[in-house]
Design an enzyme around this catalytic site. Structure first.
Site: not given
Ligand code: NAD
Length: 439
Positions: A215, A249
């Site tokens: 997602e 998102c």
């Molecule tokens: P985040 O930084 O919290 O990362 C998400 C998860 O990935 C966390 O649990 C984190 O611990 C893990 N993570 C981070 N780096 C990692 C690595 N190198 N290896 C393994 N796991 C790792 O959140 P984010 O990515 O900044 O979230 C924002 C993004 O998510 C935006 O692009 C947003 O559009 C998208 N998003 C999508 C949805 C959806 O439902 N489609 C919902 C919310 C957010």
């Protein structure tokens, strides 16, 4: 106070797998008991959760209730209402050459699944996938986001008190902990977050041939037609864009419209921001904050990408960025090169619908596409000629709250989907069964 050492990922997965093997998570009663447990956790600890969400994101109590707590409760109730019907085996007609025989499909749980959540809706985006995973009869490892540490801590403390701890484990942490988790073999990985990490998750999953749901995000465009009433468009856009300070998102990322409509929208957007957050949004309880300094600095760097119509101010000490609208934004400007994920709304002008469609199709497939138009032809053309995870006419974000619609992206915005019965599809294997009598 004595804190037990956090459970090692390998240990947690082995423990959950042993439980799954006993068959304990398969009966519908076990599944509904978990959902009721989750529901009780949300209703009994809403105050604590609300406080954590405020600490992490300055989320108002109203937003916390509407977009995290009540959202998840409604997902639970919808699932409890329909689970029996969704799980019912579906008969399939048998071809004549098999003679007397019956065939059907049945939903099998997958096993041990991993749910990795992001920080922006740190409760909803961990719990709503868990609803589907548990309703499908799986054991679940839940990994909340370390960037929403207060919510992560509350969930890690509360979830084991309400769920079967032999089948559900919460693993807190950041990159090292998630990397360790990803080395384990899961039966499904459900990841919400950005596409860069999405690729890491998918590569790790490939080693075990584990299916994934990703997602992801991206830039979700809004097309505004010249026939749409500017005041209505502005109020709905502002409400959708600046919710959670733009860190949603499916938030409208940018507006595509003709120059004349853009000029009409400018004062309407200014009025709509004032109507929702007052003349000084920094003093409004309804308005959230940016999650951390890194994102704050990234976002303030984008404020120069156009002429400020409203907003533009910021305060690093409180991670406040004003609800901002930018006009005369060039497609080549920095704000148009990445998902904004913050309270900045650029207005980009195009000649009309054809150019808007080309603009959308020239870029990554969005998670959501929105349009405000009174024309049925325009709506049909947008539906037929563009590809996006979801499509919303007249109201941003709202398609997500329709329990019977799948929620997910396509292309760069992700793969797979969930919510309601689509979560059962995601977290189950649809097994084909044929039965031919022996005599
Ligand atoms: P985040 O930084 O919290 O990362 C998400 C998860 O990935 C966390 O649990 C984190 O611990 C893990 N993570 C981070 N780096 C990692 C690595 N190198 N290896 C393994 N796991 C790792 O959140 P984010 O990515 O900044 O979230 C924002 C993004 O998510 C935006 O692009 C947003 O559009 C998208 N998003 C999508 C949805 C959806 O439902 N489609 C919902 C919310 C957010």
């Amino acid at each position: 106070m004595h804190h037990p050492a956090p459970e090692q990922p390998a240990h947690a997965v082995a423990r959950l797998r042993a439980t799954f093997r006993t068959g304990r998570t398969k009966p519908t009663d076990w599944r509904t008991a978990q959902l009721r447990g989750l529901r009780a956790m949300l209703t009994e600890h809403d105050t604590e959760l609300t406080a954590a969400l405020h600490a992490d994101l300055g989320k108002s109590a109203y937003e916390a209730y509407r977009t995290e707590i009540d959202f998840t409760i409604r997902e639970i109730d919808h699932t409890l209402d329909h689970l029996d019907a969704w799980l019912r085996p579906e008969p399939a007609p048998v071809p004549p050459h098999l003679g007397e025989a019956t065939a059907w499909t049945q939903y099998d749980p997958l096993g041990v699944v991993l749910v990795i959540a992001p920080w922006n809706y740190p409760a909803q985006l961990l719990l709503a996938p868990m609803v589907g995973a548990l309703a499908s009869g799986n054991a679940v490892v839940a990994k909340p986001s370390e960037l929403a540490p207060a919510t992560s801590a509350v969930l890690a403390r509360l979830l084991p008190r309400y769920l079967d701890t032999d089948a559900v484990a919460v693993v807190e942490g950041g990159v090292p902990e998630t990397t360790a988790l990803l080395a384990e073999r899961f039966d499904h990985i459900f990841y919400t977050g950005n596409g860069t990490v999405g690729r890491i998750v998918m590569a790790a999953a490939a080693r075990h041939l584990t299916p994934v749901t990703l997602e992801l995000g991206g830039k979700s465009p809004v097309f505004v037609d010249r026939d749409a009433d500017p005041a209505t468009v502005a109020e709905r856009l502002v409400a959708g864009k600046f919710l959670n300070a733009g860190q949603t998102c499916v938030a409208p990322d940018y507006v595509l419209t003709d120059p004349e409509t853009a000029r009409a929208l400018e004062p309407a957007l200014t009025r709509a921001v004032e109507k929702l957050y007052g003349a000084t949004p920094e003093t409004s309880d309804a308005y959230g904050r940016i999650v951390n300094e890194r994102h704050f600095d990234r976002l303030t760097g984008l404020l120069g990408s156009g002429r400020v119509v409203v907003g533009g101010g910021s305060d690093r000490a409180t991670k406040y960025i004003a609800p901002t609208v930018l006009a005369d934004v060039a497609p080549e400007s920095p704000v148009m090169q990445e998902e904004i994920f913050g309270p900045i709304l650029p207005l980009v002008t195009v000649a009309g619908l054809d150019e808007a469609i080309a603009f959308i199709n020239d870029r990554d497939k969005p998670l959501a596409l929105y349009a405000f138009t009174g024309s049925g032809t325009t709506r049909r053309r947008l539906a037929a000629e563009t590809s996006s995870g979801g499509l919303g006419f007249g109201l941003p974000l709202a398609h997500l709250t329709v329990s019977d619609l799948p929620f997910g992206g396509v292309g760069e915005s992700g793969m797979g989907n969930y919510h309601g019965r689509y979560s059962i599809e995601t977290f189950s294997h649809r097994k084909a069964v044929l039965e031919k009598p022996l005599v």
